[in-house]
Design an enzyme around this catalytic site. Structure first.
Site, PDB file in Angstrom:
ATOM      1  N   HIS A 141       7.330  37.085  34.662  1.00  0.00           N
ATOM      2  CA  HIS A 141       7.420  36.272  35.967  1.00  0.00           C
ATOM      3  C   HIS A 141       7.510  34.628  35.919  1.00  0.00           C
ATOM      4  O   HIS A 141       8.466  34.164  36.794  1.00  0.00           O
ATOM      5  CB  HIS A 141       6.095  36.610  37.087  1.00  0.00           C
ATOM      6  CG  HIS A 141       6.188  37.855  37.787  1.00  0.00           C
ATOM      7  ND1 HIS A 141       7.142  38.036  38.672  1.00  0.00           N
ATOM      8  CD2 HIS A 141       5.337  38.914  37.673  1.00  0.00           C
ATOM      9  CE1 HIS A 141       7.131  39.041  39.351  1.00  0.00           C
ATOM     10  NE2 HIS A 141       5.910  39.731  38.930  1.00  0.00           N
ATOM     11  N   HIS A 178       4.413  41.551  31.701  1.00  0.00           N
ATOM     12  CA  HIS A 178       5.014  41.605  33.163  1.00  0.00           C
ATOM     13  C   HIS A 178       4.812  40.355  33.688  1.00  0.00           C
ATOM     14  O   HIS A 178       5.585  40.036  34.409  1.00  0.00           O
ATOM     15  CB  HIS A 178       4.142  42.691  33.746  1.00  0.00           C
ATOM     16  CG  HIS A 178       4.604  43.012  35.131  1.00  0.00           C
ATOM     17  ND1 HIS A 178       5.304  43.938  35.665  1.00  0.00           N
ATOM     18  CD2 HIS A 178       4.387  41.899  36.476  1.00  0.00           C
ATOM     19  CE1 HIS A 178       5.393  43.886  37.078  1.00  0.00           C
ATOM     20  NE2 HIS A 178       4.892  42.789  37.352  1.00  0.00           N
ATOM     21  N   GLU A 179       3.610  39.714  33.632  1.00  0.00           N
ATOM     22  CA  GLU A 179       3.015  38.401  33.930  1.00  0.00           C
ATOM     23  C   GLU A 179       3.887  37.379  33.351  1.00  0.00           C
ATOM     24  O   GLU A 179       4.290  36.503  34.280  1.00  0.00           O
ATOM     25  CB  GLU A 179       1.583  38.256  34.015  1.00  0.00           C
ATOM     26  CG  GLU A 179       0.969  39.382  34.921  1.00  0.00           C
ATOM     27  CD  GLU A 179       1.400  39.744  36.177  1.00  0.00           C
ATOM     28  OE1 GLU A 179       1.978  38.626  36.902  1.00  0.00           O
ATOM     29  OE2 GLU A 179       1.134  40.755  36.731  1.00  0.00           O
ATOM     30  N   CYS A 215       5.465  46.110  41.266  1.00  0.00           N
ATOM     31  CA  CYS A 215       5.038  44.697  41.362  1.00  0.00           C
ATOM     32  C   CYS A 215       4.665  44.169  42.851  1.00  0.00           C
ATOM     33  O   CYS A 215       5.312  44.988  43.570  1.00  0.00           O
ATOM     34  CB  CYS A 215       6.563  44.038  40.846  1.00  0.00           C
ATOM     35  SG  CYS A 215       6.376  42.184  40.940  1.00  0.00           S
TER      36      CYS A 215
END
Length: 241
Positions: free
Chosen positions: A199, A195-196, A153
């Site tokens: 966030h 993953h994004e 990351c």
């Protein structure tokens, strides 16, 4: 999201605002003004460059981002997305969420040239992902198949760890022109989307990794840089889907 070798060595990867109730209390105006002011400042300060990336420990990475609901006009939105694209590419990474440059709004950019060997591409189902910006994205698993691979990351330089994730996801998002999209992603592309989007929920990959897999990037490159982390799972004794 950060998964390139150069990045590893360098230490580097919608609910609408309720206008009636929130406007009456002033909360909606404060939220919209905060996001607008932050975006405006970043675009003005880094018009020809890249934005600084926020590191883990900053509270902006640990709170759900606000939905994008027209806080900025189309021109400023386009400039902000271009700034995110430049920042992602320069890092380098394959995805970047707005909170990673300090803006708590549900916008992410994704792109993967997938410059890997044929062996790695086949093992990880990692194939090129053309650039796109996702506004207010969300996802849900598509089926029960899961795979585990090392992730990094951009907001946590110097470390990497294995995350077991759904192999395929159904994603929804809006593009910068306002058109809605419903799309299924598989393999590494699905990993980037998850993953994004995580966030934007205030979740970082370390929240989902196999704790015994956590490694410095230097040790990963020296010891565990295989197409599939089977050896690492056996030696370090962590679960691998």
């Amino acid at each position: 999201m950060n998964i390139t070798r150069r990045a590893l060595l360098a230490g580097t990867a919608a609910l609408p605002l309720v206008a009636s109730a929130q406007t009456a209390s002033g909360v909606g105006r404060r939220t919209m003004n905060h996001v607008k002011d932050h975006i405006t400042r970043l675009v003005d300060q880094h018009r020809d460059g890249v934005a600084p990336i926020v590191s883990l420990g900053d509270p902006v990475l640990r709170q759900p981002a606000d939905p994008f609901d027209g806080q900025v006009d189309d021109k400023l939105l386009a400039e902000f997305i271009e700034l995110m694209q430049r920042t992602m590419r320069a890092a380098p990474g394959v995805g970047l969420a707005a909170p990673q440059i300090g803006v708590p709004v549900r916008i992410a950019v994704l792109e993967d040239p997938a410059t890997v060997s044929d062996e790695v591409a086949e093992a990880r189902h990692r194939y090129p992902l053309e650039f796109f910006a996702a506004i207010n994205p969300d996802y849900r698993p598509n089926g029960h198949k899961r795979r585990g691979f090392y992730e990094g990351c951009l907001s946590m330089p110097g470390y990497t760890g294995v995350v077991n994730r759904p192999y395929s996801v159904h994603a929804t998002y809006t593009d910068p022109t306002g058109h809605p999209h419903h799309k299924t992603f598989t393999g590494w592309q699905a990993r980037i989307v998850q993953h994004e989007t995580d966030h934007l929920r205030g979740t970082v990959y370390v929240d989902k990794l196999e704790p015994r897999s956590l490694s410095t990037t230097e040790n990963y490159l020296d010891n565990w840089n295989d197409p599939i982390p089977t050896r690492a799972a056996q030696a370090l004794r962590f679960h691998l889907d």
